[in-house]
Write an enzyme that holds these catalytic residues in place. Structure first.
Site, PDB file in Angstrom:
ATOM      1  N   CYS A 405       0.837  -1.200   0.000  1.00  0.00           N
ATOM      2  CA  CYS A 405       0.000   0.000   0.000  1.00  0.00           C
ATOM      3  C   CYS A 405       0.876   1.256   0.000  1.00  0.00           C
ATOM      4  CB  CYS A 405      -0.959  -0.042   1.180  1.00  0.00           C
ATOM      5  SG  CYS A 405      -2.318   1.145   1.045  1.00  0.00           S
ATOM      6  N   HIS A 542      -3.519  -5.110   0.002  1.00  0.00           N
ATOM      7  CA  HIS A 542      -3.057  -5.680   1.281  1.00  0.00           C
ATOM      8  C   HIS A 542      -3.148  -7.202   1.225  1.00  0.00           C
ATOM      9  CE1 HIS A 542      -2.760  -2.030   3.866  1.00  0.00           C
ATOM     10  NE2 HIS A 542      -3.596  -1.531   2.970  1.00  0.00           N
ATOM     11  N   GLU A 544      -1.831  -9.357   3.062  1.00  0.00           N
ATOM     12  CA  GLU A 544      -1.836 -10.004   4.381  1.00  0.00           C
ATOM     13  C   GLU A 544      -3.230 -10.429   4.818  1.00  0.00           C
ATOM     14  OE1 GLU A 544      -1.732  -5.476   5.394  1.00  0.00           O
ATOM     15  OE2 GLU A 544      -1.111  -6.831   3.779  1.00  0.00           O
TER      16      GLU A 544
END
Length: 570
Positions: A405, A542, A544
């Site tokens: 990001c 993102h 994750e």
């Protein structure tokens, strides 16, 4: 006419009416999880572990988090106060416990899985303004509690078991409407369709060498005063609870002795399902809810814990951010790096480095011994120049780099400054008057989820200008991105405001920046890499949020692999 994204977005997530049981092919059984004594006992992890155990028995599960704070959602809350903001596929900005739920189970979270007091009250107030209460006096009971119950009952019929976690601590004044709502739901659903689990603290006093049950007794008394008798007690403690102590807790708290479950501190959070299973928690839940299943398949969890505890090697990764004093701000990121290590049979040692320290100190001294550098997402100017120094150090010293990001955006800024020699290149978020805005705010863009043109500007409400949720991305072949995913099109979750400026795209590409991922119309840049670097990748999304311990995200897997190779090369 300006678009007020915050108002539009919040109104669109107003509570739906409860599902009618007559329309359902099955009825869902509900587990309500409360917490007492103090916060941060681990209700979210306990709920996730319960979900994992029920799934291991062949049941389908979902979750819901009911948070007492007045914010409509955590999207604009300081991570120091609330931890990370977790984003779902449909763009909900939610509590970090949604991440635990998705990592431990196959459940997919969305807008209906996280409600706050603010969202509940907002919906009730809007109904009152529209005259839906026909001029009646709007009160906490029944209007607020009915709205909470409607939110919970949306889940009825969707799965076998829904696990509802009540945020905060029993006794908090702001949590009372939620406690009252779940009290009423016992009467609405019936005893075989509702179960109360209370997580509490049984502290060990080292100086006395004793375990004390009084905090648990007081917590249960508080809960019973609110009309709820817990069916199961999960006791967080440092030492195993002897049967005699469990019997004492059972006697004073009015539960069965086998309903007193020890939740001892474990070496890794992924060991919790195994420990709770050994304590008999899943069996007791099935007994009380009158559910019949086969024996659980917990072998995958055993294998996972074995691999975590027996790595073949280790590697150190630097995380350069501004919330390093509270690692809960990077909870999903932390776990995704652990998962990436698991895919490589490697223990990942995380070295959190303050971006502000990097601004004033030598980068080499702070980053010494790190085989990979990661710059995570974030907002605001603080620490930005330190992050850029870390990126420059990774690029020039051929250290594997992963930018997420804001980390991706600053990688573009660093490249523009030091390769294109645009000394004042910047993001307009950091410098609104920069002569070279390589990262800027797109006024109009096409939303692939809604098939609509979205309009935004600097005056839109905070949170309303974000690109949120899952968006498609097309990968360029023969790039690190393509090799990681092994497919040409992917979908990843976003939470950002500013975008890559295509006015600089050609010059950046000519000088070695590789645009390896874009939106399907090639207008939005999603992933950048550097051609002459072992592994240098920045992504606008993102990743994750989509990593699981038993299914590590491919970008984290390959980042750790590259870091291991760097370590071996010396």
């Amino acid at each position: 006419m300006k678009n007020n994204f915050l108002f539009q977005k919040r109104e669109s997530v107003a509570i739906l009416p409860a599902m009618e049981n007559s329309k359902n092919t099955k009825r869902t059984k509900f587990i309500f999880v409360t917490g007492g004594v103090l916060s941060s006992l681990g209700k979210g992890l306990a709920s996730a572990a319960i979900g994992a155990l029920l799934e291991s028995r062949g049941l389908t599960v979902t979750f819901q988090k009911l948070d007492p704070y007045i914010n409509v959602d955590p999207g604009t809350m300081n991570p120091f106060q609330h931890g990370e903001v977790y984003v779902t596929d449909d763009g909900a900005e939610t509590d970090l416990d949604m991440g635990h739920y998705e990592r431990y189970t196959n459940a997919v979270m969305n807008q209906k899985n996280n409600y706050t007091s603010g969202r509940i009250y907002y919906s009730v107030i809007m109904k009152e303004r529209r005259g839906e209460y026909l001029g009646g006096t709007v009160q906490v009971i029944p209007h607020i509690t009915d709205e909470i119950k409607a939110a919970v009952l949306q889940l009825d019929g969707s799965v076998d078991v829904a696990i509802i976690e009540i945020g905060g601590t029993v006794g908090d004044i702001e949590g009372l409407p939620f406690i009252e709502a779940i009290r009423q739901l016992r009467g609405d659903l019936g005893k075989e369709y509702s179960l109360y689990i209370h997580l509490t603290l049984v502290p060990y006093i080292k100086t006395a060498g004793e375990v004390k049950t009084k905090p648990t007794q007081h917590s249960v008394r508080e809960l019973r005063a609110d009309g709820i008798q817990p069916d199961i007690l999960v006791c967080r403690t440092e030492v195993p609870l002897e049967d005699s102590l469990k019997a004492k807790i059972a006697l004073f708290c009015n539960v069965a002795p086998d309903a007193v479950i020890t939740a001892i501190d474990v070496d890794t959070i992924y060991e919790l399902p195994l420990y709770l299973h050994r304590e008999g928690l899943d069996s007791k839940i099935l007994e009380l809810l009158n559910i019949w299943t086969g024996q659980p398949n917990i072998e995958p969890w055993k294998e996972l814990v074995h691999n975590i505890k027996n790595p073949q090697t280790e590697v150190t990764i630097a995380i350069t951010g501004k919330y390093v004093d509270l690692t809960e701000s990077y909870k999903s990121l932390h776990e995704a790096l652990v998962h990436g290590g698991l895919a490589n049979h490697t223990k990942v040692d995380l070295k959190y480095i303050s971006a502000e320290d990097l601004e004033s100190k030598n980068a080499a001294s702070l980053l010494e011994g790190c085989s990979g550098i990661l710059v995570p997402g974030g907002f605001g100017k603080r620490g930005v120049e330190g992050k850029i120094k870390a990126i420059n150090f990774a690029r020039e010293n051929k250290i594997p780099f992963f930018g997420i990001c804001l980390g991706m955006q600053l990688a573009v800024v660093e490249f523009a400054r030091n390769v294109l020699k645009l000394a004042k290149a910047n993001s307009v978020e950091m410098d609104a008057t920069t002569p070279d805005p390589v990262i800027f705010l797109i006024k109009e863009w096409f939303d692939y989820r809604t098939d609509e043109l979205q309009v935004r500007d600097e005056e839109s409400d905070m949170g309303g200008t974000l690109r949120l949720g899952a968006y498609p991305c097309v990968l360029k072949k023969k790039t690190n991105s393509f090799m990681a995913y092994g497919t040409e099109e992917i979908s990843e979750r976003h939470r950002h405001r500013y975008e890559f400026n295509n006015d600089y795209r050609s010059d950046l590409e000519k000088n070695g920046l590789v645009i390896s991922g874009t939106s399907p119309d090639n207008n939005l840049v999603e992933i950048v890499e550097i051609a002459d670097h072992p592994w240098f990748l920045g992504c606008q999304f993102h990743p994750e949020f989509k990593s699981k311990p038993m299914k590590p995200h491919p970008l984290f897997r390959d980042f750790i692999s590259a870091a291991l190779k760097k370590k071996q090369e010396g």
